[in-house]
Write an enzyme that holds these catalytic residues in place. Sequence first.
Site, PDB file in Angstrom:
ATOM      1  N   GLU B  83       0.794  -1.222   0.000  1.00  0.00           N
ATOM      2  CA  GLU B  83       0.000   0.000   0.000  1.00  0.00           C
ATOM      3  C   GLU B  83       0.831   1.279   0.000  1.00  0.00           C
ATOM      4  OE1 GLU B  83      -2.875  -0.049   3.152  1.00  0.00           O
ATOM      5  OE2 GLU B  83      -3.923  -1.785   2.331  1.00  0.00           O
ATOM      6  N   GLY B 193      -5.485   0.114  15.271  1.00  0.00           N
ATOM      7  CA  GLY B 193      -5.907  -0.845  16.289  1.00  0.00           C
ATOM      8  C   GLY B 193      -7.346  -0.640  16.745  1.00  0.00           C
ATOM      9  N   GLU B 195      -9.900  -2.076  16.087  1.00  0.00           N
ATOM     10  CA  GLU B 195     -10.662  -3.318  16.285  1.00  0.00           C
ATOM     11  C   GLU B 195     -10.263  -4.019  17.584  1.00  0.00           C
ATOM     12  OE1 GLU B 195      -9.942  -2.286  12.965  1.00  0.00           O
ATOM     13  OE2 GLU B 195     -12.045  -1.804  13.229  1.00  0.00           O
ATOM     14  N   ASN B 261     -12.640   4.600  13.647  1.00  0.00           N
ATOM     15  CA  ASN B 261     -13.928   4.196  14.226  1.00  0.00           C
ATOM     16  C   ASN B 261     -13.883   4.072  15.749  1.00  0.00           C
ATOM     17  OD1 ASN B 261     -12.365   1.595  13.376  1.00  0.00           O
ATOM     18  ND2 ASN B 261     -13.752   0.916  14.990  1.00  0.00           N
ATOM     19  N   ASP B 304     -18.578   1.040  11.269  1.00  0.00           N
ATOM     20  CA  ASP B 304     -17.133   0.975  10.988  1.00  0.00           C
ATOM     21  C   ASP B 304     -16.715   1.985   9.929  1.00  0.00           C
ATOM     22  OD1 ASP B 304     -14.540   0.097  11.282  1.00  0.00           O
ATOM     23  OD2 ASP B 304     -14.786  -1.725  10.106  1.00  0.00           O
TER      24      ASP B 304
END
Lengths: 290, 551
Positions: B83, B193, B195, B261, B304
């Site tokens: 990426e 991080g 999640e 999020n 999200d």
Amino acid sequence: MRIHGTLGLFALGVAAAVLLAAGSPRAQQHSYTQQDIDAGHALYDANCGRCHNNDGAGVPGVELFKQFKRANSDDDIAKLIQAGIPGTSMPSHQFSTAQALTVVAYLRSMVGVTPTTTPAPPTGSGSGLVGDPARGKTVFEGKGGCTSCHAINGAGATTGPDLGPAPPRAGGAGPGAAPGGGRGGGRGAPPPTAAALERSILEPDADVAVPYRVFQVVTKSGQTVRGALLNQDTFSIQMRDQAGDLRAFQKTDLKEHGFLPSAMPSYRGRLAAQEVADVVAYLLSLRGPR
Amino acid sequence: MKPVVLAIAVVTAAVSLGAQSRAVTSDRILKASAEPQNWLTYSGNYNGQRYSALDQITPANVKNLELQWVFQVRTLGAADKFEATPLVVDGIMYTVSPPNDVVALDAVSGRVFWRYDYANAPAARVCCGRVNRGLAILGDRLFMGTIDGKVIALNAKTGAVEWQKQIDRPEAGFSITVAPLVVKDKIILGPAGGEYGIRGYIMALDPKDGNELWRFWTIPEPGQPGSETWTGPAWQKGGGPIWTTGTYDPDLNLMYWGVGNPGPDWNGDGRPGDNLYTDSVVALDPDTGKLKWHYQYTPHDEFDYDATQVPVLADIQFNGQPRKVLMQANRNGVFYVIDRTNGQFLLAKPFTKVSWVDGWDAKGRPNRVQNPTQEGTLVYPNNQGATNWYSPSFSPRTGLFYIPTWADTFSTYRKTPGPESVRFTEGQMYTGQFPTMALPAMVGGTTNNRRPQDGYGLIQAVDPKTGTQRWAFRMDDVTDSGVLSTASDLVFAGGREGYFFALDAKTGSLLWKSMVGGQVASGPMTYAVNGKQYVAISAGNNTFVYALRQN
């Protein structure tokens, strides 16, 4: 009410699924309860789904609901989940061994099952009419003419999906698909909620299982080719035609291309609302009590 | 025509320098637009436009592009993606490939000067494959975040480690995937991080030794402004990660960062309130880390919809007035224009099918009409979003904003009501139930036999004055590619199908394409060496570099 919707209902077929596993059923060391499977399902959704997807096939080359490539026994799979795979994108997980085994339980329960990856838009709770399974069976076999295309558990015609409850072996092929079908084959059964079943009867074209999708191209020279779409991009199409041959086309050479509508007619106006509810009740009854 | 003359003059100046790197001072970064032969920051310069003044490659001759060289990295893991946007400094390309391998290349030949491979700690946890979006440079030093929560400073001439600093705990889910931003004498970054129940922050490090100079918590603690948007102890695991590089306006001395999020992602029952500053853009003083203003795109998010997309800065006419604006194409499917001097909401307009919101009040608060439910709620766009970390582009010549788009995608979001259904265990994901997706979230599949109604990809041009679409280039699959626009009115982009292509920036017509055989999941960039313009794209396991065929 089950919280996991479609997947949860499929999980009820766990015993049958394990017996029919495309992988090696002997590799399963432990027996699992429905609670184990549900716990593993929740852990899978939270920790695995983002990469592996709801159908277990989110990572190219990995199909968790078909086979395990790097481990076979339950304990080895659990260890792999805990430790990750060094040098790959599979991270370690802070699971206890008991937790990791519930994930294995869930994965085992899904072998041979291809959950729908394209959820049908909800159309409400359906007609709300209470159906009668016995009357529905009569309509299914009589006025509806359903058996001319659909089998129940292998008994009947094969033009359309088998509507019985047992998960078929992976890779079930439909008439448009020729051998092999689409990726992962199809569940071969309609989505198992009353509303979704009703929708399949009234709007059969809204969601067609992958193996039953027929793709058609018409070349500028007037040739028509039908078969299973294997791959496509902005400029080209790769398919397997109904003779089983691989075919490729540049879109600039085509007059038109796309999926054909479902071969199943809509029963809107052909069956009364109560009759549709009866057929839905009959199909649900084939799956046993929820 | 003025920019054209400028570009040629600067490229000519580069000829005499050849491939001999000079130290990258903060003043050079400040004036990066004056040396378009180089690419000194993640987005090329501070405004995040990914617009280059180079114009040797034109709509008329782009068909003559040919491959100059390929750089192959180590084979990536199945969910890893390449990426990074490379940096180019005076003929030398620096890039980073997954997981955290750094290389210095001759930008003309692709040959390697040096290579640095970092072995991450086994505790490293990433939600979504091992990725890194790129490096920052200051002086003779390169700066890289690692997925096990470190920042490493490398000597740009030797690849030797000059210092490394453990920023946070990988076993608790902290990773660093963002390309750091250098502002004056500070290195700015934050952890991913969201999640894992982290509490996010944006921090400044001293480039000399990595010591922390200030920290802005993206989740305020009780008593701080914004804490009223949280309930109970939820803020401690409130998320708000940082994983895409921010932008900077030197005149206003403000940095703009998109915040990710709230946690848990898909069940907000344990965090009643708006959950500031998740899914927001924050304007910070780079000297102190103090918040000047904020705007929250998605209050109390349960879909999200990280707001980490690059906040693009431009001075445009808006409603007949010259305005200093910030533009963002958000993961939630909406294109926003905000006054970047004060955060005033100017415009919100969906750029694809959006079902979660049906309007905004005068202050820009969305009227949300959907939430996850026990039965499942079908929401457009899907969980991966209508766009994501892939950089958009703004061309001051065409005045158009170019958005890599996942069009008409949807997810079904389910939750078991009540906070107790999402338990926190350090190092485990803290999310709730993963929503259904018709498309693979992380990496494109080997094949695509989906139906058009399952979603498709677009590179689309939007007029920021109105938010209306001017043109769209449609792809059968979605795209994780960034966009580059140039002074010759070209737009470069790619997609999951493995094509890298050039479009007419005014019309969207396809002018050139090349099959690179792997998913494009990076931002294209352009540079020049010895008067020759190059275009670089990373796709699959490789970086591909093109230039015009000689003769």
